[in-house]
Design a protein around this motif. Structure first.
Motif: not given
Length: 595
Positions: A299-303
């Motif tokens: 999981k991409n924390k930004a997106t």
């Protein structure tokens, strides 16, 4: 809840436990030796077994190997596979896997064998009582070598059987399971060939001995297990243990019971034939030289979305990930079945009974029965109805049986297996006292079911090694955790009781069936909490509740911090009056305590 302390607690938990288990030679238990090691040369038929084995190895015969469907079966067949390759790398070996969780020379295994041209079939950890099929194999001009530890009903005339249950010879050890028996056999062959090839398989023998529930407090077995744990050789086992524990140092027998063994058993129960073969290949270094590139997601924390990325894995790492997925699949399947049969479980008697309308879930009936038993806090039988049509004096006859798994509860019956057998209405109930397989003919089932209605709970008393009042002892718990390697077999881990412990009700929470408390640096955890327990503890106006706990020591490491845990067997509110807790002489009440 009644609690009784077994003996005197002298402040040293290890000494107390050993005294309570009547262990006199403390030094031998802590440092097992070779002095009690048995030799395969004392086993009945051993000379003939070695003769047949070496004749086929020297001739480079085609060898078949039955891989029995549990942790002991996997490890005992793996020891044999690798040993043959050590003695003669050119020996062709064909492993045979069970499609379902089954044992020995089943119809499916026999069909698979008939499609091959093997000269010798080796059956580790099973096959002692498969007389008819052993005879058929002999008629097919296939030699059969069985290395087993299960009770023998009648000795075969058509194959070679070595089994530590066959004689009363005091020089044999009936506590060796399949893996231990195969290791001793290989050691005997080693001595004749004057080459120590088998010493590298002690880690696999340890997994088999622990996985099959042998008494690892016995010196020979304990020595075998400790040799394996202190020198772990198998690369697949290393990958699992390093991921779960971060190190190969100080691995205790209990650690295997919560890591490698359940992974193996999940593959056996719900894995496909291809997945079972992959596990066997990883343990036995078959076609595992290449690196495998797999796609993973993170999981991409930004997106907030999941990004895909490639990871290069060894074959051992790849199969370990596969095993974890299979174990997750097993849990999903178990939960699904529980949802399907939950409303149809007969809970009116002293023994809960569930009936499945399909044999599809046969491999996981034991797991499901365990969960049902935990939910209802009573012994449980989970059964399936089976019809068999066979020829009876020239006429077709249909026989209907109920078969499945039993899981007990000692608070109700000391041994559910013995209770079932004592009714005289079962075909068999075989296994451990409270974890076994069972079969009941249809004509006896209604009478049997009626008897379960009359089972009443016996007065149950928790016999504990330590009973302390008012405060949980964090140091005691961590001392048990630090000495985990001591416990196992007849030297069962200590049962600990803390009574009259004042717990702030706000620190009690439940997620699913897991109930959790926290008090004075100790985390109390109950898995499979009985229905209604959380409500009975929290549906009141008390700020603090006084509680009694019975459980076993554990710990939880997270973020570099280790928390002492008591994994609960039971808990309840104390019957004594509630008193507000005091800390260093300061009275704390609901009015003065601020959160």
């Amino acid at each position: 809840m009644k609690i009784k302390q077994i003996g005197d607690y002298n402040g040293n938990i290890v000494e107390t436990v050993l005294e309570n288990r009547s262990i006199n030679d403390y030094e031998l238990l802590l440092n097992p030796t070779d002095e009690d090691n048995t030799s395969a040369f004392d086993l009945k038929n051993i000379d003939k077994a070695i003769e047949v084995f070496l004749a086929h190895i020297i001739a480079k015969s085609k060898i078949g190997l039955v891989v029995d469907a549990d942790a002991d079966g996997i490890t005992s067949s793996s020891i044999m596979y690798q040993y043959i390759k050590e003695v003669n790398p050119e020996s062709p070996i064909t492993p045979f896997f069970h499609e379902r969780k089954a044992h020995g020379l089943t119809e499916q295994i026999m069909n698979e064998i008939s499609k091959t041209e093997i000269d010798l079939l080796i059956v580790p950890d099973a096959g002692s009582n498969d007389l008819r099929n052993i005879e058929l194999l002999k008629a097919m001009e296939i030699d059969v070598l069985i290395i087993d530890h299960h009770e023998v009903e009648e000795e075969t005339e058509f194959g070679v059987l070595i089994n530590n249950q066959l004689s009363d010879n005091t020089k044999t050890n009936r506590n060796l399971v399949g893996a231990g028996m195969v290791l001793r056999f290989c050691e005997a062959v080693d001595s004749l060939l004057h080459q120590p090839k088998s010493s590298k398989f002690y880690d696999l023998a340890a997994i088999g001995q622990i996985g099959d529930g042998s008494d690892i407090s016995q010196n020979e077995v304990r020595n075998m297990v400790f040799k394996g744990l202190n020198n772990i050789q198998n690369d697949f086992v290393k990958v699992v243990l390093l991921d779960m524990f971060g190190t190969l140092e100080d691995i205790a027998p209990k650690n295997l019971s919560f890591s490698v063994i359940p992974l193996i058993n999940s593959v056996v129960r719900v894995g496909t034939m291809e997945e079972k073969e992959s596990l066997f290949n990883a343990i036995n270094y078959i076609n595992c030289e290449d690196t495998i590139t797999v796609v993973k997601r993170k999981k991409n924390k930004a997106t907030g979305k999941f990004d895909k990325f490639d990871v290069d894995q060894t074959y051992f790492e790849f199969v370990y990930d596969l095993c974890k997925k299979i174990k997750g699949r097993q849990k999903t399947k178990t939960d699904k079945v529980l949802g399907l049969i939950n409303e149809s479980i007969d809970n009116t008697g002293g023994i809960a009974i569930g009936i499945l309308d399909t044999t599809e879930y046969a491999p996981i009936t034991g797991l499901i029965a365990t969960k049902i038993s935990s939910k209802f806090q009573k012994p449980t039988l989970l059964l399936q109805k089976s019809k068999k049509i066979f020829d009876h004096n020239g006429k077709e006859k249909t026989e209907v049986t109920y078969f499945g798994s039993g899981r007990g509860n000692e608070k109700v019956l000391k041994s559910l297996k013995d209770w079932c057998n004592n009714t005289g209405l079962v075909e068999f109930a075989q296994g451990h006292a409270n974890a076994f397989g069972i079969s009941i003919k249809e004509e006896n089932f209604d009478e049997f079911r009626e008897k379960t209605k009359n089972v009443e709970s016996e007065e149950f008393v928790y016999e504990v090694d330590v009973l302390l009042s008012e405060f949980p002892d964090k140091e005691l718990i961590m001392n048990v955790v630090d000495n985990t390697y001591v416990f196992g077999g007849k030297v069962s881990e200590p049962l600990i009781a803390f009574t009259n412990v004042k717990v702030n009700k706000r620190f009690i929470n439940q997620r699913g069936s897991m109930l959790k408390f926290f008090d004075r640096g100790v985390e109390f955890v109950m898995y499979g909490a009985p229905s209604g327990l959380y409500e009975s503890l929290t549906n009141n106006f008390d700020e603090f509740i006084e509680m009694d706990f019975v459980g076993r020591a554990s710990s939880n490491s997270w973020g570099g911090k280790t928390t002492a845990q008591l994994i609960l067997d039971d808990c309840e509110r104390s019957s004594s009056p509630i008193q507000e807790p005091k800390i260093e002489g300061i009275e704390i009440t609901a009015e003065t305590l601020v959160f």
